[in-house]
Scaffold this motif. Structure first.
Motif, PDB file in Angstrom:
ATOM      1  N   GLY A   1     -38.267 -18.445 -19.404  1.00 54.46           N
ATOM      2  CA  GLY A   1     -37.626 -19.701 -19.979  1.00 54.46           C
ATOM      3  C   GLY A   1     -37.271 -20.698 -18.892  1.00 54.46           C
ATOM      4  N   ASP A   2     -36.765 -22.052 -19.159  1.00 52.67           N
ATOM      5  CA  ASP A   2     -36.808 -23.158 -18.344  1.00 52.67           C
ATOM      6  C   ASP A   2     -35.001 -23.215 -18.422  1.00 52.67           C
ATOM      7  OD1 ASP A   2     -39.219 -23.623 -17.676  1.00 52.67           O
ATOM      8  OD2 ASP A   2     -39.580 -24.625 -19.520  1.00 52.67           O
ATOM      9  N   LEU A   3     -34.424 -23.407 -17.192  1.00 57.18           N
ATOM     10  CA  LEU A   3     -32.954 -23.826 -17.218  1.00 57.18           C
ATOM     11  C   LEU A   3     -32.787 -25.079 -16.442  1.00 57.18           C
ATOM     12  CD1 LEU A   3     -29.982 -22.841 -17.305  1.00 57.18           C
ATOM     13  CD2 LEU A   3     -30.712 -21.414 -14.911  1.00 57.18           C
ATOM     14  N   SER A   4     -31.924 -25.969 -16.767  1.00 59.28           N
ATOM     15  CA  SER A   4     -31.528 -26.949 -16.005  1.00 59.28           C
ATOM     16  C   SER A   4     -30.106 -27.047 -15.908  1.00 59.28           C
ATOM     17  CB  SER A   4     -32.078 -28.455 -16.638  1.00 59.28           C
ATOM     18  OG  SER A   4     -33.565 -28.530 -16.310  1.00 59.28           O
ATOM     19  N   ILE A   5     -29.690 -27.161 -14.690  1.00 58.31           N
ATOM     20  CA  ILE A   5     -28.141 -27.524 -14.316  1.00 58.31           C
ATOM     21  C   ILE A   5     -27.934 -28.731 -13.795  1.00 58.31           C
ATOM     22  CG2 ILE A   5     -26.228 -26.707 -13.055  1.00 58.31           C
ATOM     23  CD1 ILE A   5     -27.472 -23.734 -13.034  1.00 58.31           C
ATOM     24  N   VAL A   6     -26.976 -29.490 -14.238  1.00 58.61           N
ATOM     25  CA  VAL A   6     -27.004 -31.109 -14.025  1.00 58.61           C
ATOM     26  C   VAL A   6     -25.387 -30.920 -13.769  1.00 58.61           C
ATOM     27  CG1 VAL A   6     -27.363 -33.310 -15.021  1.00 58.61           C
ATOM     28  CG2 VAL A   6     -28.630 -31.596 -15.921  1.00 58.61           C
ATOM     29  N   LEU A   7     -25.179 -31.785 -12.731  1.00 55.56           N
ATOM     30  CA  LEU A   7     -23.732 -31.959 -12.303  1.00 55.56           C
ATOM     31  C   LEU A   7     -23.566 -33.449 -12.758  1.00 55.56           C
ATOM     32  CD1 LEU A   7     -23.102 -30.665  -8.879  1.00 55.56           C
ATOM     33  CD2 LEU A   7     -22.748 -29.680 -11.210  1.00 55.56           C
ATOM     34  N   ALA A   8     -22.105 -34.003 -13.006  1.00 55.47           N
ATOM     35  CA  ALA A   8     -21.906 -35.061 -13.820  1.00 55.47           C
ATOM     36  C   ALA A   8     -21.614 -36.169 -12.594  1.00 55.47           C
ATOM     37  CB  ALA A   8     -20.696 -34.900 -14.642  1.00 55.47           C
ATOM     38  N   HIS A   9     -21.577 -35.827 -11.262  1.00 54.05           N
ATOM     39  CA  HIS A   9     -21.470 -36.832 -10.352  1.00 54.05           C
ATOM     40  C   HIS A   9     -22.598 -37.000  -9.252  1.00 54.05           C
ATOM     41  CE1 HIS A   9     -20.683 -33.447  -7.463  1.00 54.05           C
ATOM     42  NE2 HIS A   9     -20.283 -32.920  -8.398  1.00 54.05           N
TER      43      HIS A   9
ATOM     44  N   LEU B   1     -28.422 -26.521 -19.409  1.00 55.74           N
ATOM     45  CA  LEU B   1     -29.605 -26.739 -20.481  1.00 55.74           C
ATOM     46  C   LEU B   1     -30.773 -25.418 -20.543  1.00 55.74           C
ATOM     47  CD1 LEU B   1     -28.856 -29.608 -19.290  1.00 55.74           C
ATOM     48  CD2 LEU B   1     -30.344 -30.526 -21.183  1.00 55.74           C
ATOM     49  N   LEU B   2     -30.725 -24.760 -21.611  1.00 57.68           N
ATOM     50  CA  LEU B   2     -31.481 -23.730 -21.633  1.00 57.68           C
ATOM     51  C   LEU B   2     -32.517 -23.847 -22.851  1.00 57.68           C
ATOM     52  CD1 LEU B   2     -28.308 -22.395 -21.840  1.00 57.68           C
ATOM     53  CD2 LEU B   2     -29.434 -20.407 -21.083  1.00 57.68           C
TER      54      LEU B   2
ATOM     55  N   LEU C   1     -26.212 -37.684 -19.828  1.00 57.77           N
ATOM     56  CA  LEU C   1     -25.915 -37.053 -18.413  1.00 57.77           C
ATOM     57  C   LEU C   1     -27.090 -35.974 -18.289  1.00 57.77           C
ATOM     58  CD1 LEU C   1     -24.270 -36.228 -16.160  1.00 57.77           C
ATOM     59  CD2 LEU C   1     -22.951 -34.940 -17.779  1.00 57.77           C
ATOM     60  N   ALA C   2     -27.571 -35.548 -19.280  1.00 62.97           N
ATOM     61  CA  ALA C   2     -28.788 -34.522 -19.269  1.00 62.97           C
ATOM     62  C   ALA C   2     -29.788 -35.112 -18.439  1.00 62.97           C
ATOM     63  CB  ALA C   2     -29.268 -34.152 -20.506  1.00 62.97           C
ATOM     64  N   ALA C   3     -30.147 -36.354 -18.112  1.00 63.59           N
ATOM     65  CA  ALA C   3     -31.058 -37.093 -17.379  1.00 63.59           C
ATOM     66  C   ALA C   3     -30.659 -37.462 -16.002  1.00 63.59           C
ATOM     67  CB  ALA C   3     -31.598 -38.254 -18.141  1.00 63.59           C
ATOM     68  N   ALA C   4     -29.432 -36.907 -15.601  1.00 62.15           N
ATOM     69  CA  ALA C   4     -29.041 -37.353 -14.195  1.00 62.15           C
ATOM     70  C   ALA C   4     -29.866 -36.782 -13.151  1.00 62.15           C
ATOM     71  CB  ALA C   4     -27.566 -36.822 -14.036  1.00 62.15           C
ATOM     72  N   PHE C   5     -29.686 -36.962 -11.960  1.00 57.38           N
ATOM     73  CA  PHE C   5     -30.339 -36.735 -10.845  1.00 57.38           C
ATOM     74  C   PHE C   5     -29.861 -35.310  -9.962  1.00 57.38           C
ATOM     75  CE2 PHE C   5     -32.272 -40.803 -11.382  1.00 57.38           C
ATOM     76  CZ  PHE C   5     -33.230 -40.617 -11.877  1.00 57.38           C
ATOM     77  N   ASN C   6     -28.556 -35.277 -10.085  1.00 53.13           N
ATOM     78  CA  ASN C   6     -27.817 -34.293  -9.406  1.00 53.13           C
ATOM     79  C   ASN C   6     -28.243 -32.904 -10.036  1.00 53.13           C
ATOM     80  OD1 ASN C   6     -26.627 -32.824  -7.269  1.00 53.13           O
ATOM     81  ND2 ASN C   6     -24.468 -33.682  -7.795  1.00 53.13           N
ATOM     82  N   ARG C   7     -29.235 -32.154  -9.718  1.00 56.07           N
ATOM     83  CA  ARG C   7     -29.681 -31.065 -10.868  1.00 56.07           C
ATOM     84  C   ARG C   7     -30.400 -30.024  -9.939  1.00 56.07           C
ATOM     85  NH1 ARG C   7     -31.876 -33.821 -15.246  1.00 56.07           N
ATOM     86  NH2 ARG C   7     -32.752 -31.837 -15.984  1.00 56.07           N
ATOM     87  N   ILE C   8     -30.537 -28.812 -10.871  1.00 53.17           N
ATOM     88  CA  ILE C   8     -31.641 -27.852 -10.166  1.00 53.17           C
ATOM     89  C   ILE C   8     -32.107 -27.464 -11.614  1.00 53.17           C
ATOM     90  CG2 ILE C   8     -29.694 -26.115 -10.545  1.00 53.17           C
ATOM     91  CD1 ILE C   8     -31.380 -24.684  -8.098  1.00 53.17           C
ATOM     92  N   ASP C   9     -33.451 -27.536 -11.377  1.00 55.77           N
ATOM     93  CA  ASP C   9     -34.268 -26.941 -12.532  1.00 55.77           C
ATOM     94  C   ASP C   9     -35.144 -25.891 -12.062  1.00 55.77           C
ATOM     95  OD1 ASP C   9     -33.726 -29.575 -14.357  1.00 55.77           O
ATOM     96  OD2 ASP C   9     -34.936 -30.492 -12.568  1.00 55.77           O
ATOM     97  N   LEU C  10     -35.060 -24.754 -13.010  1.00 52.78           N
ATOM     98  CA  LEU C  10     -35.616 -23.629 -12.778  1.00 52.78           C
ATOM     99  C   LEU C  10     -36.325 -22.941 -13.803  1.00 52.78           C
ATOM    100  CD1 LEU C  10     -32.285 -21.962 -11.215  1.00 52.78           C
ATOM    101  CD2 LEU C  10     -34.278 -22.804  -9.760  1.00 52.78           C
ATOM    102  N   VAL C  11     -37.408 -22.178 -13.585  1.00 49.34           N
ATOM    103  CA  VAL C  11     -37.906 -21.154 -14.355  1.00 49.34           C
ATOM    104  C   VAL C  11     -37.323 -19.937 -14.218  1.00 49.34           C
ATOM    105  CG1 VAL C  11     -40.062 -19.908 -15.207  1.00 49.34           C
ATOM    106  CG2 VAL C  11     -40.410 -22.489 -14.531  1.00 49.34           C
ATOM    107  N   VAL C  12     -36.741 -19.074 -15.258  1.00 52.14           N
ATOM    108  CA  VAL C  12     -36.181 -18.101 -14.957  1.00 52.14           C
ATOM    109  C   VAL C  12     -36.761 -16.980 -16.021  1.00 52.14           C
ATOM    110  CG1 VAL C  12     -33.858 -16.806 -15.604  1.00 52.14           C
ATOM    111  CG2 VAL C  12     -33.798 -19.346 -14.881  1.00 52.14           C
TER     112      VAL C  12
END
Length: 161
Positions: free
Chosen positions: A153-161, A58-59, A134-145
């Motif tokens: 800007g903001d970036l979130s990478i979320v895994l489905a598992h 998510l960007l 899935l965008a609200a899942a907990f296996n994630r990394i949230d960054l300011v890039v």
């Protein structure tokens, strides 16, 4: 036959290294807040060979614009206008698509089930319910890039598992 593992969450360094290599510019990453669907981000969906969703990227619209500019060498002023209007042009979206397509490499490695980009939803485009959930899942990394010469800007990478 060896079992394959699900995708692994990339580190902040993985993200920085990929973007610096892609853009040929300095990129700074730092811990950030989750990208909210209320802000109508661009959403990249990654799938495995069975078409099961493996990850989301998510960007926020600012970062999507900065990625487009850094990849396509676009002037910052036009990107700022797109951000203000909350709408990226087709050319901007094509450049963002290339960035998130290359970003699929962060989810792949030896023994890991191969992930590829399935679709890029433009900022504000309606998301299917399963993707939104899935965008609200907990296996994630949230960054300011921060892309040198463009902005943050903001970036979130979320895994489905």
């Amino acid at each position: 036959m060896t079992a394959t593992l699900p995708a692994v969450l990339p580190t902040a360094k993985d993200v920085r290294d990929l973007l610096e290599g892609l853009f040929g510019k300095d990129v700074t990453v730092a811990p950030g807040e989750p990208v909210s669907l209320n802000d109508k981000p661009a959403v990249a969906v990654y799938v495995d060979p069975t078409m099961a969703t493996t990850a989301l990227c998510l960007l926020d619209i600012r970062l999507a614009a900065w990625f487009a500019g850094a990849l396509a060498l676009l002037p910052k002023g036009g990107l700022e206008d797109a951000i203000d209007e909350r709408e990226l042009s087709e050319m901007h979206l094509e450049a963002v698509y290339e960035v998130v397509n290359i970003a699929a490499s962060m989810f792949n490695g030896e023994g890991v089930n191969h992930s590829k980009l399935y679709k890029l939803y433009a900022p504000g485009e309606s998301l299917p319910g399963d993707i939104a959930g899935l965008a609200a899942a907990f296996n994630r990394i949230d960054l300011v890039v921060d892309v040198d010469g463009y902005g943050k800007g903001d970036l979130s990478i979320v895994l489905a598992h």
